[in-house]
Design a protein around this motif. Structure first.
Motif, PDB file in Angstrom:
ATOM      1  N   ALA A 230      37.166  42.455  43.565  1.00  0.00           N
ATOM      2  CA  ALA A 230      36.773  41.136  43.080  1.00  0.00           C
ATOM      3  C   ALA A 230      36.468  41.163  41.585  1.00  0.00           C
ATOM      4  CB  ALA A 230      35.561  40.627  43.858  1.00  0.00           C
ATOM      5  N   PHE A 231      35.805  42.216  41.132  1.00  0.00           N
ATOM      6  CA  PHE A 231      35.523  42.347  39.697  1.00  0.00           C
ATOM      7  C   PHE A 231      36.819  42.476  38.889  1.00  0.00           C
ATOM      8  CE2 PHE A 231      35.082  45.436  36.185  1.00  0.00           C
ATOM      9  CZ  PHE A 231      34.379  44.630  35.289  1.00  0.00           C
ATOM     10  N   LEU A 232      37.718  43.329  39.346  1.00  0.00           N
ATOM     11  CA  LEU A 232      38.954  43.565  38.592  1.00  0.00           C
ATOM     12  C   LEU A 232      39.824  42.322  38.506  1.00  0.00           C
ATOM     13  CD1 LEU A 232      39.941  47.097  39.940  1.00  0.00           C
ATOM     14  CD2 LEU A 232      39.073  46.543  37.658  1.00  0.00           C
ATOM     15  N   THR A 233      39.722  41.449  39.479  1.00  0.00           N
ATOM     16  CA  THR A 233      40.550  40.239  39.488  1.00  0.00           C
ATOM     17  C   THR A 233      39.824  39.030  38.915  1.00  0.00           C
ATOM     18  OG1 THR A 233      39.874  39.757  41.770  1.00  0.00           O
ATOM     19  CG2 THR A 233      41.884  41.049  41.472  1.00  0.00           C
ATOM     20  N   SER A 234      38.605  39.232  38.444  1.00  0.00           N
ATOM     21  CA  SER A 234      37.807  38.134  37.894  1.00  0.00           C
ATOM     22  C   SER A 234      37.955  38.061  36.374  1.00  0.00           C
ATOM     23  CB  SER A 234      36.328  38.345  38.231  1.00  0.00           C
ATOM     24  OG  SER A 234      35.798  39.435  37.477  1.00  0.00           O
ATOM     25  N   ALA A 235      37.442  36.989  35.808  1.00  0.00           N
ATOM     26  CA  ALA A 235      37.449  36.847  34.348  1.00  0.00           C
ATOM     27  C   ALA A 235      36.648  37.968  33.694  1.00  0.00           C
ATOM     28  CB  ALA A 235      36.871  35.484  33.965  1.00  0.00           C
ATOM     29  N   GLU A 236      35.586  38.424  34.355  1.00  0.00           N
ATOM     30  CA  GLU A 236      34.746  39.479  33.795  1.00  0.00           C
ATOM     31  C   GLU A 236      35.463  40.825  33.744  1.00  0.00           C
ATOM     32  OE1 GLU A 236      33.829  37.330  36.084  1.00  0.00           O
ATOM     33  OE2 GLU A 236      32.201  36.202  35.126  1.00  0.00           O
ATOM     34  N   GLY A 237      36.486  41.009  34.556  1.00  0.00           N
ATOM     35  CA  GLY A 237      37.196  42.280  34.597  1.00  0.00           C
ATOM     36  C   GLY A 237      38.460  42.335  33.765  1.00  0.00           C
ATOM     37  N   ARG A 238      38.703  41.323  32.940  1.00  0.00           N
ATOM     38  CA  ARG A 238      39.987  41.230  32.236  1.00  0.00           C
ATOM     39  C   ARG A 238      40.213  42.340  31.221  1.00  0.00           C
ATOM     40  NH1 ARG A 238      43.895  39.269  34.510  1.00  0.00           N
ATOM     41  NH2 ARG A 238      44.958  39.020  32.512  1.00  0.00           N
ATOM     42  N   TRP A 239      39.140  42.969  30.729  1.00  0.00           N
ATOM     43  CA  TRP A 239      39.326  43.998  29.699  1.00  0.00           C
ATOM     44  C   TRP A 239      39.547  45.377  30.312  1.00  0.00           C
ATOM     45  CZ3 TRP A 239      41.357  43.747  25.340  1.00  0.00           C
ATOM     46  CH2 TRP A 239      41.131  44.683  24.315  1.00  0.00           C
ATOM     47  N   VAL A 240      39.504  45.465  31.620  1.00  0.00           N
ATOM     48  CA  VAL A 240      39.806  46.713  32.316  1.00  0.00           C
ATOM     49  C   VAL A 240      41.285  46.681  32.691  1.00  0.00           C
ATOM     50  CG1 VAL A 240      39.250  48.204  34.264  1.00  0.00           C
ATOM     51  CG2 VAL A 240      37.461  46.772  33.242  1.00  0.00           C
ATOM     52  N   ASN A 241      42.054  47.626  32.152  1.00  0.00           N
ATOM     53  CA  ASN A 241      43.506  47.587  32.350  1.00  0.00           C
ATOM     54  C   ASN A 241      44.069  49.004  32.316  1.00  0.00           C
ATOM     55  OD1 ASN A 241      46.064  46.471  32.691  1.00  0.00           O
ATOM     56  ND2 ASN A 241      46.374  46.118  30.512  1.00  0.00           N
ATOM     57  N   GLY A 242      44.950  49.305  33.247  1.00  0.00           N
ATOM     58  CA  GLY A 242      45.588  50.612  33.288  1.00  0.00           C
ATOM     59  C   GLY A 242      44.684  51.722  33.768  1.00  0.00           C
TER      60      GLY A 242
END
Length: 252
Positions: A230-242
């Motif tokens: 849920a965090f990774l797919t939320s607006a708050e998780g947008r800077w986590v990538n790769g």
């Protein structure tokens, strides 16, 4: 909405969860639905479990659809995306929770079992990632599933860990290949988690030993892992990538 309802209905955010009717996948389906996503619950064989999951989501006020597809079959996965787009107008998140487990010492593993394992866990993950890369809308996310056993390297998990290592290897590569699309790609690697699949064929002593392994001294729950998704797919998780996120309570 059931798997037989093909009425087009443009909604807000739309998530496809493969393996979404059982275990961690089911918990992810529930969490994303509670967060306001329309959820497509993918399954390969157990239609009853998928429809039960959809019924639970809709009873709680969500919007859901059950769609059958073998993740290793590119035509079936393409049809899964087609049905999602026809029902809801597009796809914003893909969570690939479908997977297969086989435990054996490497020296003793039946190679037919190895082929079946890799067909789902490697080919299936690749097919889902490939179709997600083609179909996700801008601002979307792909979340794959590995396992913390890639790091812990327990005996008997050789074939399984190898299949999950392949998923980890693809993660940053695909994130970089999607440069400019505003799509994030991450992989969650749970530790021992109290699912039916995990608990099957384990003694009480084995379960207790694994529960004591993390510093937090308990097994993970499917809901713990769903919260990470849920965090990774939320607006708050947008800077986590790769990234590979080892959600395991502090194991290696």
């Amino acid at each position: 909405m059931t798997s037989t309802d093909t009425t087009s209905a443009a909604v807000g955010r739309v998530a496809v969860v493969t393996g979404g009717s059982r275990g961690i996948g089911r918990a992810v389906s529930h969490r994303l639905s509670s967060d306001g996503w329309a959820v497509v619950v993918n399954y390969v064989a157990d239609a009853a479990a998928a429809e039960e999951t959809v019924a639970a989501l809709t009873a709680a006020g969500g919007t859901a659809l059950a769609v059958q597809a073998d993740v290793a079959d590119e035509n079936a996965v393409a049809a899964l995306f087609d049905q999602t787009e026809a029902a809801f107008g597009g796809v914003d998140v893909v969570v690939n929770a479908a997977g297969r487990l086989a435990l054996s010492p490497i020296a003793e593993l039946d190679l037919n079992v190895l082929d079946q394992l890799h067909r789902t866990n490697v080919r299936g993950a690749f097919v889902v990632a490939q179709l997600a890369a083609q179909r996700l809308r801008a601002g979307g996310s792909l979340v794959g599933f590995s396992s913390s056993v890639v790091g812990t390297q327990f005996p008997d998990y050789g074939a399984y860990a190898a299949s999950k290592g392949a998923i980890e290897a693809m993660t940053l590569i695909l994130a970089r290949e999607l440069r400019g699309r505003d799509i994030t790609v991450n992989t969650v690697a749970p530790g021992p988690t109290a699912t039916e699949l995990f608990l099957e064929d384990k003694t009480e002593e084995q379960v207790e030993s694994l529960a004591k392994a993390p510093p937090l001294e308990r097994l993970g729950t499917p809901e713990d892992i769903a919260a990470v998704v849920a965090f990774l797919t939320s607006a708050e998780g947008r800077w986590v990538n790769g990234q590979i996120l080892r959600a395991n309570g502090g194991m290696v």
